[in-house]
Design a protein around this motif. Structure first.
Motif, PDB file in Angstrom:
ATOM      1  N   SER A 117     -49.207 -40.227 -70.153  1.00 42.88           N
ATOM      2  CA  SER A 117     -50.543 -39.623 -70.276  1.00 42.88           C
ATOM      3  C   SER A 117     -51.362 -39.926 -69.432  1.00 42.88           C
ATOM      4  N   GLY A 118     -52.460 -38.995 -69.228  1.00 44.06           N
ATOM      5  CA  GLY A 118     -53.673 -38.926 -68.383  1.00 44.06           C
ATOM      6  C   GLY A 118     -53.043 -38.636 -67.037  1.00 44.06           C
ATOM      7  N   PRO A 119     -53.683 -39.428 -66.046  1.00 47.86           N
ATOM      8  CA  PRO A 119     -53.348 -39.197 -64.488  1.00 47.86           C
ATOM      9  C   PRO A 119     -51.795 -39.215 -64.270  1.00 47.86           C
ATOM     10  N   SER A 120     -51.150 -40.170 -65.028  1.00 53.73           N
ATOM     11  CA  SER A 120     -49.702 -40.275 -64.482  1.00 53.73           C
ATOM     12  C   SER A 120     -48.952 -39.095 -65.017  1.00 53.73           C
ATOM     13  N   LYS A 160     -58.166 -31.696 -66.121  1.00 58.99           N
ATOM     14  CA  LYS A 160     -58.421 -32.590 -67.375  1.00 58.99           C
ATOM     15  C   LYS A 160     -57.440 -34.000 -67.700  1.00 58.99           C
ATOM     16  N   LEU A 161     -56.250 -33.649 -67.296  1.00 59.66           N
ATOM     17  CA  LEU A 161     -55.369 -34.937 -67.362  1.00 59.66           C
ATOM     18  C   LEU A 161     -56.018 -35.910 -66.529  1.00 59.66           C
ATOM     19  N   PRO A 182     -52.706 -24.415 -64.365  1.00 56.65           N
ATOM     20  CA  PRO A 182     -52.104 -25.431 -64.286  1.00 56.65           C
ATOM     21  C   PRO A 182     -53.244 -26.482 -63.542  1.00 56.65           C
ATOM     22  N   PHE A 183     -54.071 -25.958 -62.625  1.00 57.95           N
ATOM     23  CA  PHE A 183     -55.066 -26.688 -62.071  1.00 57.95           C
ATOM     24  C   PHE A 183     -55.973 -27.176 -63.129  1.00 57.95           C
TER      25      PHE A 183
END
Lengths: 220, 317
Positions: B221-224, B53-54, B47-48
């Motif tokens: 997507s990404g950080p969200s 990555k996200l 998960p980390f």
């Protein structure tokens, strides 16, 4: 005569017994129902044993052993055998949908707790707090019989009813006299055998184990 | 000022602890599930890796979505991290830490749910809409059961503060009372329902029409997305910590001695490992329920909670 540990253990077992009846109400498969019945027998015999040990009544110990042999070993074997012979499988048909049955069940529990509360004050046994649970078990088993349509599952309800009676008797008055208990137990055994014969008869005449057709008394 | 600094310290420590335990627990749960279904498990730290990555990617926002969509993930994450202060993780000393009781916790969870559902509905895609509505349905069925379970435990301890409840129950006997058994079972069902676990929702699919939680996250997507997923993991751990505080409080430290806290940490780790194993086993053994059976499942939780509540007055006087 205080037995705090035994009392809380009996309370716990009573709660679990109630839980098994609720499980029987909500379950949809015949096999799981018999497994729950085995569990119920185990809980019943454990609670009888505990009451026996706490109160020092010798005959309750015999009764616990007898309950174990009859309800955890003999009857389930018989029932599984019957299911295999009748080639029953799959879902139990319920008359009411499950949530409504469960809510009705809760009201039955509240009712029986309320009815039992004056009785609790009069009884002298170690486990007198559980009379309400016994009553609730009996009423809920009635509900199982009422909401099921197949003969097999109705018999399961009746057997659970008998468990509830035994539980109530044990907790209210340290059980019925030994001879009565033995008679009841034998009746249950013979009754289940007879029901087995009846199942075959019903299936032969109606080609189904659905009791709906028995409710009609004349041809229409 | 004198009480403020330690308060700040313990609060930050607790948030950090829960925030880091969450991905580890998720990793452990996935390991258990992989092993039980004969797959080679990913590492505990997967998960980390996923989330870092996200977090390094850019965030893509769908056309026509409002600020609500952009602000929902950080708000959800912050709310969940804050609510981790309301459950005891290591010790029950936290009279200074706690700013609310278990009811505040359910309130925050409701707020989180509303934000998530609104964020999902905001994009206007059918899937988000569907997921948001279903999430609200499960939530409104689970909430009364949660409150009743909390009340059951509170009657036994005389307080709805989770720290004091855990403190009171810790000193009790090891044999659970019937009301706690009913309450614990109800809580297990609630936990499965609220955290989108298997009989209600399949957490590892993006493709089913019956999905709930993942349907809400489809557009992120990404950080969200990382924040949302991390938030869900934190929510799961918070529910587990609440369950531990109410039903298995043995081993929590009473005072703030360092050796006590370390011992409590060991117990916590042991309990979380066991919980992960049990959850993984349940998820492997059970099949997902039809969506129309979900109300039945949650009714069962509610009824068990009522039974527990009643049994306290009848069986334990």
């Amino acid at each position: 005569m205080h037995h705090p540990f035994e009392q809380s253990l009996i309370g716990l077992l009573g709660g679990l017994l109630l839980l098994t009846v609720f499980a029987m109400l909500s379950i949809r498969r015949i096999f799981s129902m018999i497994r729950i019945f085995v569990l119920q027998g185990l809980i019943l015999s454990a609670s009888t044993l505990t009451v026996g040990l706490a109160s020092g009544e010798r005959h309750l110990l015999f009764e616990a052993a007898f309950t174990f042999v009859l309800k955890v070993v003999a009857l389930p074997v018989l029932l599984f055998h019957l299911i295999r012979r009748l080639r029953l499988r799959g879902d139990v048909e319920v008359v009411l949908n499950v949530p409504i049955t469960m809510v009705t069940g809760i009201f039955l529990v509240i009712f029986s707790y309320a009815v039992a509360s004056p009785l609790v004050r009069m009884a002298m046994t170690v486990s007198r707090g559980l009379i309400g649970v016994g009553l609730a078990t009996i009423l809920l088993s009635f509900l199982v019989v009422l909401t099921r349509r197949k003969a097999m599952t109705q018999v399961m309800g009746l057997l659970s009813l008998e468990n509830g009676l035994l539980f109530s008797a044990t907790n209210a008055t340290y059980g019925m006299p030994m001879i009565v208990e033995l008679g009841v137990a034998l009746d249950v055994l013979v009754g289940t055998l007879l029901f087995g014969v009846f199942f075959f008869q019903i299936r032969d005449s109606f080609e189904k184990l659905d009791l709906e057709r028995l409710e009609r008394t004349w041809e229409d | 000022m004198n009480t403020f600094l330690p308060f700040l310290g313990t609060s930050l420590f607790q948030m950090l602890l829960v925030g880091l335990l969450a991905p580890l627990f998720l990793g452990w749960l996935n390991i258990v599930k992989a092993l039980l279904s004969n797959r080679t498990p990913a590492s505990l730290f997967q998960p980390f890796r996923d989330w870092s990555k996200l977090l390094s990617k850019e965030s893509i926002v769908p056309q026509g979505s409002s600020d609500l969509f952009r602000w929902a993930p950080p708000a959800v994450f912050a709310l969940l991290l804050t609510s981790s202060l309301l459950v005891p993780a290591l010790g029950t000393h936290g009279k200074t830490v706690a700013f609310g009781d278990a009811l505040v916790l359910t309130g925050i969870m409701a707020l989180v749910r509303v934000l998530m559902a609104l964020g999902a509905i905001d994009t206007g895609t059918p899937f988000g809409n569907l997921g948001g509505r279903r999430e609200m349905m499960v939530g409104f069925l689970a909430e009364p059961a949660t409150v009743l379970v909390i009340f059951t435990a509170s009657i036994l301890s005389g307080s709805t503060m989770t720290f004091q409840t855990a403190d009171a129950l810790r000193s009790g006997t090891l044999l659970p009372t019937p009301s706690l058994v009913f309450g614990g079972l109800a809580f297990l069902l609630i936990l499965l329902g609220e955290n989108a676990r298997i009989p209600i929702d399949n957490p590892s699919t993006h493709l089913e029409l019956t999905m709930i939680h993942e349907a809400m996250l489809l557009e992120y997507s990404g950080p969200s997305l990382a924040l949302m997923e991390w938030g869900s993991a934190i929510k799961l751990v918070i529910y587990l910590l609440l369950g531990i505080a109410l039903f298995f409080p043995w081993g929590l430290a009473g005072d703030e001695g360092l050796s006590d806290l370390i011992r409590a940490g060991g117990f916590l780790l042991l309990k979380l490992l066991t919980a992960g194993f049990v959850l993984g086993l349940l998820e492997t053994l059970m099949a997902k329920l039809r969506i129309f059976r979900v109300p039945e499942f949650m009714t069962l939780a509610f009824l068990l909670a009522i039974l527990g509540f009643l049994s306290h007055f009848v069986l334990e006087v």
